[in-house]
Scaffold this active site. Structure first.
Site, short mmCIF file in Angstrom:
data_model
loop_
_atom_site.label_atom_id
_atom_site.label_comp_id
_atom_site.label_asym_id
_atom_site.label_seq_id
_atom_site.Cartn_x
_atom_site.Cartn_y
_atom_site.Cartn_z
CD GLN A 121 -2.87 -1.32 2.41
OE1 GLN A 121 -2.57 -0.57 3.35
NE2 GLN A 121 -3.56 -2.23 2.53
CG HIS A 185 -2.92 -0.83 7.75
ND1 HIS A 185 -3.58 -1.25 8.92
CD2 HIS A 185 -3.54 -1.21 6.64
CE1 HIS A 185 -4.58 -1.91 8.55
NE2 HIS A 185 -4.46 -1.99 7.14
CD GLU A 281 -14.13 4.05 13.81
OE1 GLU A 281 -14.02 3.15 14.77
OE2 GLU A 281 -13.05 5.12 14.10
CE1 TYR A 291 -12.22 10.89 17.26
CE2 TYR A 291 -9.97 11.40 17.86
CZ TYR A 291 -11.42 11.98 17.58
OH TYR A 291 -11.69 13.20 17.80
CE1 TYR A 302 -9.92 -7.07 6.31
CE2 TYR A 302 -7.92 -7.15 7.48
CZ TYR A 302 -8.73 -6.35 6.53
OH TYR A 302 -8.48 -5.20 6.36
#
Length: 408
Positions: A121, A185, A281, A291, A302
């Site tokens: 990513q 991430h 979110e 948070y 998963y």
């Protein structure tokens, strides 16, 4: 240029007019009310903390609008910003920037950018322009940087040369520690807040060894940080009262936050982050707040197992303004401040990756009161969206397309 025309249906059932003195929102009808847009089964049986936190009523735009494909010649675009002259500066995941005209002419790759690790990513991610870009030509961007010990989410800055072919003086000004071998991430969005400081989202890097660091105040992973143009902690950052806490931290407890937007009416920062299976979110950021990830979440692993203790609420941890289950994979986002489509005023628009559409959220008193899915028929992973100088919306997709969305 391919044109796709959308003819809105005349309203049959309308929302009450919206007004919010604090947000200076105009009394604008957001469109026809429909059933919730999500009709698929959720991954969990978790209950929302309050009414309207998920699966809110759908809304449908009544103003006819048109969608144009400006170009299909980009390569994995990741971030887009409108230049003062109406062109667009776009990052590509592989490590290059391009300038695209409103007519779809794509520049040659801009050189002078530090190398990125584009595996997984990672790559060249979000970007923003200096508030004085028209005179100083400074650009700030986030990228995945290969270093000893793995990869970092890093922030760099540089000046766009007068010939627009290179970045001059590119310098890394911030790194989220610690580095890790994971290529997942990274987070990766960046913007200027109303005080002229940079706000940057970082991911917790996905792997189980780094996941708990989202709750650690001595780590830059799974955070939103607030720094100066030089990469130093910004004045006025919250004090967490914990020994060793990093002075650049603004909020914590995030998973993979790939969306940041400044509410132009309030100056508040809104954030979108990916959940696991369920639990994507939308959060309204409050300085110093937690948070919750990975202690609380509306998603599951998963594998189908619970995340941690499988709880969704805990004292001292913020609830999302809105969440999705199943996921839509929210990415770049922007508030609409134009007047071309009246129903859209002050709405939040979010690119959805796995959802393969653009999310439109109508917001009243900081709560979501309606959701619409746009461009779902295009079957594209929408990576980022911005508003152009002409008041239209412009969105990029992983498939290399740049779309213009505007009143017909």
């Amino acid at each position: 240029m391919r044109k796709i025309k959308y003819i809105a249906i005349l309203p049959s059932l309308l929302f009450a007019f919206f007004s919010c003195a604090n947000d200076k929102e105009s009394n604008t009808n957001p469109g026809t009310v429909t059933n919730p847009v999500e009709g698929n089964a959720a991954n969990t049986t978790y209950k929302p903390a309050f009414s309207g936190q998920t699966r809110i009523n759908g809304i449908q735009t009544n103003t006819p609008y048109q969608v144009d494909v400006i170009t299909s010649a980009l390569t994995s675009p990741w971030g887009i910003k409108s230049l003062p002259d109406g062109r667009f500066l776009i990052t590509q995941k592989t490590g290059t920037m391009r300038i695209v005209t409103a007519a779809g002419v794509v520049s040659e790759p801009i050189t002078g950018i530090p190398a990125v690790n584009s595996g997984g990513q990672g790559g060249l991610l979000g970007l923003c322009l200096d508030p004085d870009f028209a005179t100083n030509k400074m650009i700030y961007w986030v990228f995945s940087e290969a270093v000893a010990g793995g990869n970092n989410t890093a922030v760099a800055k540089g000046k766009l040369a007068s010939n627009e072919k290179t970045i001059e003086g590119a310098t890394v000004i911030y790194r989220a520690i610690p580095a890790n071998a994971s290529t997942l991430h990274y987070g990766g969005r960046i913007l200027f807040d109303k005080t002229g400081n940079l706000v940057v989202s970082t991911g917790e890097r996905s792997v189980l060894e780094t996941r708990p660091l989202a709750q650690s105040l001595t780590s830059g992973l799974g955070k939103v940080v607030r720094i100066t143009k030089e990469g130093q902690p910004a004045s006025g950052n919250p004090s967490f009262g914990v020994a060793g806490s990093l002075p650049e931290l603004y909020t914590y407890g995030h998973r993979n936050p790939q969306g940041l937007a400044l509410n132009p009416n309030t100056g508040e920062i809104w954030l979108a982050e990916h959940g696991p299976r369920g639990g994507d979110e939308i959060n309204r950021l409050k300085a110093g707040s937690n948070y919750g990830w990975p202690t609380i979440t509306y998603g599951i692993e998963y594998s189908g197992e619970k995340v941690g203790a499988g709880i969704q609420q805990q004292d001292g941890m913020e609830q999302p303004v809105y969440y999705w289950d199943p996921v839509v994979s929210p990415s770049g986002m922007t508030f609409y401040t134009g007047n071309r489509v009246p129903e859209w005023q002050n709405n939040l628009f979010i690119g959805a990756l796995s959802g393969m559409h653009i999310v439109r959220l109508a917001i009243e008193n900081n709560k979501v009161v309606g959701e619409e899915r746009l461009l779902a028929s295009e079957n594209q992973r929408f990576r980022d969206i911005t508003q152009g100088n002409d008041g239209a919306l412009y969105a990029i997709t992983d498939g290399g397309k740049l779309y213009k969305i505007d009143k017909k």
